[in-house]
Design a protein around this motif. Structure first.
Motif, PDB file in Angstrom:
ATOM      1  N   GLU A   2       0.831  -1.211   0.000  1.00 54.00           N
ATOM      2  CA  GLU A   2       0.000   0.000   0.000  1.00 54.00           C
ATOM      3  C   GLU A   2       0.867   1.264   0.000  1.00 54.00           C
ATOM      4  N   LYS A   3       1.940   1.253   0.779  1.00 59.91           N
ATOM      5  CA  LYS A   3       2.834   2.406   0.865  1.00 59.91           C
ATOM      6  C   LYS A   3       3.496   2.673  -0.493  1.00 59.91           C
ATOM      7  N   SER A   7       2.973   5.910  -2.991  1.00 58.86           N
ATOM      8  CA  SER A   7       4.179   6.650  -3.336  1.00 58.86           C
ATOM      9  C   SER A   7       4.286   6.834  -4.857  1.00 58.86           C
ATOM     10  N   ILE A   8       3.986   5.777  -5.608  1.00 59.07           N
ATOM     11  CA  ILE A   8       4.031   5.855  -7.065  1.00 59.07           C
ATOM     12  C   ILE A   8       2.976   6.841  -7.566  1.00 59.07           C
ATOM     13  N   LEU A   9       1.755   6.755  -7.016  1.00 58.11           N
ATOM     14  CA  LEU A   9       0.695   7.679  -7.435  1.00 58.11           C
ATOM     15  C   LEU A   9       1.091   9.121  -7.174  1.00 58.11           C
ATOM     16  N   LYS A 178      12.201   9.244  -1.388  1.00 59.14           N
ATOM     17  CA  LYS A 178      13.126   8.844  -0.332  1.00 59.14           C
ATOM     18  C   LYS A 178      12.515   7.815   0.609  1.00 59.14           C
ATOM     19  N   ASP A 179      11.189   7.840   0.766  1.00 62.39           N
ATOM     20  CA  ASP A 179      10.559   6.933   1.718  1.00 62.39           C
ATOM     21  C   ASP A 179      10.113   5.610   1.096  1.00 62.39           C
ATOM     22  N   ASP A 180      10.506   5.339  -0.161  1.00 60.11           N
ATOM     23  CA  ASP A 180      10.129   4.071  -0.790  1.00 60.11           C
ATOM     24  C   ASP A 180      10.872   2.910  -0.151  1.00 60.11           C
ATOM     25  N   ALA A 181      10.163   1.823  -0.011  1.00 59.97           N
ATOM     26  CA  ALA A 181      10.794   0.600   0.453  1.00 59.97           C
ATOM     27  C   ALA A 181      11.622   0.032  -0.688  1.00 59.97           C
TER      28      ALA A 181
END
Length: 189
Positions: A2-3, A7-9, A178-181
């Protein structure tokens, strides 16, 4: 997941109010498209628009500018420049391949409006999707929109285990937040 999805959107500047199409919505949409009068060339082109967005995640603005010489059927690739003039490479699959081939043989412009004898516009395709949504009796929040079709592609790719970095590249968002897993090296598309 979900994160990564949100993030992509966010990075692709796709509105986040609506959700991807649900399975029952997809079934209803495909059932409706199956009964299109494809003798009407515009109906065939509208069908291609839906299939191509689901197959590639392309934005509507990029899609309506496609030309026949952007397509390479030997490797199922679309090579074009996006609205910012960046070179893009998009893979298409069997979902849209036959319709792309038919349209590429008929016109230099893939999305041609036979009724007006000019290239289709984003508004023409949005109007068509609004009509389909009304016929499917979808409330406004569940209307079939280009953004929802693009979200369906993104969500489907992530659900299949496609790495976030690959999904970003497929829709033209190459710089991760920066916050992407970090994707697992064992994940494949």
């Amino acid at each position: 997941m979900e994160k990564e999805y949100h993030s992509i959107l966010r990075d692709a500047r796709i509105e986040t109010e609506s959700e991807p199409l649900k399975d029952d919505e997809m079934r209803a949409l495909f059932k409706k498209m199956k009964h299109f009068d494809i003798e009407n060339p515009n109906n065939a082109t509208f069908r291609l628009a839906v299939l191509l967005m689901l197959d590639t995640g392309m934005s509507l603005s990029d899609m309506v500018s496609l030309k026949a010489n952007d397509l390479d059927f030997s490797v199922n690739v679309i090579r074009y420049r996006d609205k910012k003039m960046n070179k893009r490479l998009v893979f298409f699959g069997t979902l849209s391949e036959d319709e792309l081939m038919i349209n590429a043989k008929q016109n230099d412009v893939i999305f041609w409006d036979d009724e007006k004898n000019e290239p289709m516009t984003e508004d023409t395709i949005r109007d068509f999707l609004n009509r389909i949504s009304a016929e499917l009796k979808a409330p406004d929040r569940e209307a079939v929109t280009p953004e929802r079709l693009q979200k369906t592609f993104i969500f489907g790719m992530l659900k299949l285990g496609c790495p976030v970095k690959v999904v970003r590249r497929l829709i033209g968002v190459s710089e991760p937040s920066k916050d992407d897993a970090k994707p697992s090296k064992t994940m494949v598309c």
